[in-house]
Design a protein around this motif. Structure first.
Motif, short mmCIF file in Angstrom:
data_model
loop_
_atom_site.label_atom_id
_atom_site.label_comp_id
_atom_site.label_asym_id
_atom_site.label_seq_id
_atom_site.Cartn_x
_atom_site.Cartn_y
_atom_site.Cartn_z
N ARG A 142 0.84 -1.20 0.00
CA ARG A 142 0.00 0.00 0.00
C ARG A 142 0.88 1.25 0.00
O ARG A 142 2.01 1.24 0.48
N ARG A 144 0.43 5.66 0.53
CA ARG A 144 -0.40 6.84 0.78
C ARG A 144 0.37 8.05 0.28
O ARG A 144 1.49 8.32 0.72
N ARG A 162 -5.54 13.45 -0.40
CA ARG A 162 -4.78 12.30 0.07
C ARG A 162 -5.25 11.07 -0.70
O ARG A 162 -6.45 10.88 -0.92
N ASP A 164 -4.98 6.90 -0.85
CA ASP A 164 -4.60 5.60 -0.29
C ASP A 164 -4.85 4.57 -1.38
O ASP A 164 -5.99 4.27 -1.72
N ARG A 165 -3.78 4.02 -1.92
CA ARG A 165 -3.91 3.12 -3.05
C ARG A 165 -2.97 1.93 -2.89
O ARG A 165 -2.03 1.95 -2.09
#
Length: 450
Positions: A142, A144, A162, A164-165
């Motif tokens: 992950r 961010r 922001r 988150d991926r």
């Protein structure tokens, strides 16, 4: 040697600061120091230097202007900084493709890393209206990414987001950040240009990781940096054979490892083929054309070099490295508009890397502005025989015989077998005979052997 309230440092310390500090040091030449067998080049900082730097803020461009500051690495692992730097650079590259924006080059943006300087002063020093700040936190699979757009003069936050991926979506985030900034700054300009490029850099994040590590080494000055860069680029190509930019960098580093313009013909031929393959994989990637242009130049094919460099600039008009290289190429071709390209590059990259000075030195010498040429060559971090010889020619043309002879002696210490004829055969890329004779004249005046 320092003025009251000022500081003087040696060239060794100055080299360590390269790219890490925005403090302006003035080169005051070599000085004899107590208990030192050889003269030491000294750089000075003081109130006068600071006052001069602050007295001349860069004018704002007519177009909306922005600098992307290095995103903070919040992963808790300092060695992961290359990843956050890579994200930052890709956002800069994405923004730079838009002709309607003025985008400061990476080297100048990164000069402010970790500096306690307010955004208004950074904007003033870089001559931009907007700054993009952000951070990257990478944990497992992950990532961010946080980003915020700031109006420099007022310090007002214009936009923040922001993301988150998963790591596999990192390129989509880069594109999204670039698109939002363009929309915010200039409205819905060229809506078609806001769509993602049909060419995704790579679907293989490990290959991307290798590319970033390779670029970090390629920019280094350690003895084994080029070898390590080559290994990383080879690994990236192995992991993703369709990764165009990795092929382009691999072609370039292989030439660098063999001496650039003095590389054997078979190395240059193989690298040209690999560079052309990179362009075939992604004809819209400006870096592929820029790196291939260099290889053609080292191969003495000035026409092909100019073709690919102009294509690179068409694709990315804000790439300062392409602009300085265009100025250098046009100097080599004897073109009068060369210096204008270099000035445009330095405006985009005011805290430019020191190798820009070599190109400037060649340009000023060709224009018979020998004092400015000598000053440019003196700014190089670790001058080798290529630039030492040119510096000797500058001094000789200025009639400074002692300085010319000192530089010529340093050339001979670096390479006892140095000769002007061999220097021209392996290293000089000037296209016109009159320009070659002009340089030869200066080298002979300096006392270098024919």
């Amino acid at each position: 040697l320092a003025d009251p309230g000022g500081i003087c440092i040696s060239d060794t310390v100055w080299k360590q600061l390269a790219g890490k500090s925005s403090v302006a040091f003035e080169d005051i030449g070599e000085r004899e120091l107590k208990n030192m067998a050889q003269p030491v080049r000294v750089f000075r900082w003081g109130e006068a230097t600071v006052a001069a730097a602050h007295a001349m803020p860069l004018p704002l461009p007519e177009k909306p202007s922005i600098a992307v500051l290095p995103f903070d690495n919040l992963s808790g692992q300092p060695e992961e900084t290359y990843f956050s730097d890579g994200i930052t650079e890709d956002i800069i590259t994405g923004l730079a493709r838009f002709h309607s924006l003025f985008v400061i080059a990476r080297n100048s943006s990164f000069a402010f890393r970790g500096k306690p300087i307010d955004v208004a002063e950074i904007g003033r020093r870089l001559g931009v209206s907007y700054l993009l700040e952000g951070s990257v936190r990478r944990a497992g699979e992950r990532v961010r990414i946080s980003a915020q757009l700031v109006e420099a003069a007022a310090g007002a936050h214009v936009w923040a987001e922001r993301y988150d991926r998963s790591l596999g979506d990192v390129f989509a985030v880069q594109d999204e950040v670039a698109q939002v900034i363009v929309s915010t700054l200039v409205g819905r300009i060229e809506n078609a240009s806001l769509k993602r490029s049909a060419q995704t850099p790579t679907d293989n994040l490990t290959a991307y990781d290798c590319l970033l590590r390779g670029i970090a080494h390629f920019r280094g000055y350690a003895a084994d940096d080029n070898q390590k860069a080559c290994e990383m680029f080879e690994r990236a190509v192995e992991l993703d054979p369709q990764y165009a930019v990795a092929h382009a960098y691999l072609a370039s580093v292989r030439v660098a490892m063999c001496g650039y313009a003095s590389a054997p013909a078979e190395v240059l031929a193989a690298s040209r083929a690999l560079g052309m393959h990179a362009v075939e994989l992604d004809a819209q990637e400006s870096r592929c054309h820029r790196l291939l242009s260099n290889i053609y130049l080292y191969s003495r094919d000035h026409d092909a070099a100019e073709h690919h460099l102009r294509r690179s600039i068409d694709l990315n008009p804000n790439d300062a490295d392409s602009l300085i290289q265009m100025g250098y190429l046009l100097v080599l071709r004897g073109r009068p508009d060369a210096l204008g390209w270099m000035e445009a590059a330095i405006r985009l990259n005011p805290f430019h890397p020191t190798w820009y000075n070599a190109n400037l030195g060649v340009a000023f010498y060709s224009l018979r502005r020998y004092a400015e040429a000598a000053q440019a060559f003196r700014r190089l971090l670790d001058p080798w025989q290529w630039s030492r010889a040119r510096l000797a020619a500058c001094y000789a043309q200025l009639g400074q015989e002692t300085e010319a002879q000192e530089q010529a002696a340093k050339v001979m210490r670096l390479n006892p077998a140095f000769s002007i004829n061999e220097y021209f055969r392996t290293s000089i890329l000037l296209e016109r005979e009159e320009d070659r004779e002009h340089l030869r004249e200066g080298l002979i005046k300096a006392g270098l052997p024919k």
